[in-house]
Design a protein around this motif. Structure first.
Motif, mmCIF file in Angstrom:
data_model
loop_
_atom_site.group_PDB
_atom_site.id
_atom_site.type_symbol
_atom_site.label_atom_id
_atom_site.label_comp_id
_atom_site.label_asym_id
_atom_site.label_seq_id
_atom_site.Cartn_x
_atom_site.Cartn_y
_atom_site.Cartn_z
ATOM 1 N N GLN A 4 0.873 -1.178 0.000
ATOM 2 C CA GLN A 4 0.000 0.000 0.000
ATOM 3 C C GLN A 4 0.904 1.219 0.000
ATOM 4 O OE1 GLN A 4 -3.462 -0.187 0.063
ATOM 5 N NE2 GLN A 4 -3.206 -2.379 -0.155
ATOM 6 N N SER A 54 0.982 5.588 -0.472
ATOM 7 C CA SER A 54 0.214 6.824 -0.592
ATOM 8 C C SER A 54 0.535 7.515 -1.913
ATOM 9 C CB SER A 54 0.527 7.771 0.566
ATOM 10 O OG SER A 54 1.720 8.487 0.334
ATOM 11 N N GLY A 69 1.169 -4.238 -5.985
ATOM 12 C CA GLY A 69 0.937 -2.819 -5.740
ATOM 13 C C GLY A 69 2.204 -1.976 -5.724
#
Length: 131
Positions: free
Chosen positions: A64, A66, A118
């Motif tokens: 993950q 930002s 990701g």
């Protein structure tokens, strides 16, 4: 003097990541280790396995990141046409993160792609690296 020999990523789905890096970056499987019932994969650019490897470790949580975090892996390509081809493939596969852009030297011509875990991956032409 130290020599950077590898980067290891702890990924959720090793098989999907192996396929991605083989298809998108042309990396080759150079070693598959079986440790405690888990497969640890070593990938490398063709002919460069003794210089630098990319290790994929199983059981990661998924990456993950930002929108303000520009951490990424970078691969140099031989032409703008190759960058365009990767961007088109990524768009078709639903993986395109940054459309093709061209910026002044030393950044060059590039696009960004998400790997199956990701992680952000840049494919570029015209940087003073690689080759």
């Amino acid at each position: 003097m130290a020599c950077l020999t590898h980067i290891a990523l702890h990924v959720k789905d090793v098989a999907s990541c192996v396929t991605f890096y083989q298809d998108y970056a042309g990396m080759e499987l150079v070693r598959e280790r079986h440790v405690n019932g888990k497969d640890i994969i070593w990938l490398a650019e063709p002919g460069k396995a003794k210089k630098f490897i990319f290790v994929l470790l199983p059981g990661g949580p998924g990456h993950q990141q930002s929108s303000m975090d520009f951490s990424h892996l970078g691969f140099a390509l031989a032409s703008k046409q190759q960058v365009d081809a990767i961007a088109n493939k990524a768009k078709s596969d639903g993986r395109l993160l940054w459309p093709v852009k061209e910026e002044p030297y030393p950044v060059g011509y590039y696009c960004g792609v998400l790997d199956p875990d990701g992680n952000r991956v840049e494919f570029s032409y015209g940087q003073p690296l690689g080759g």
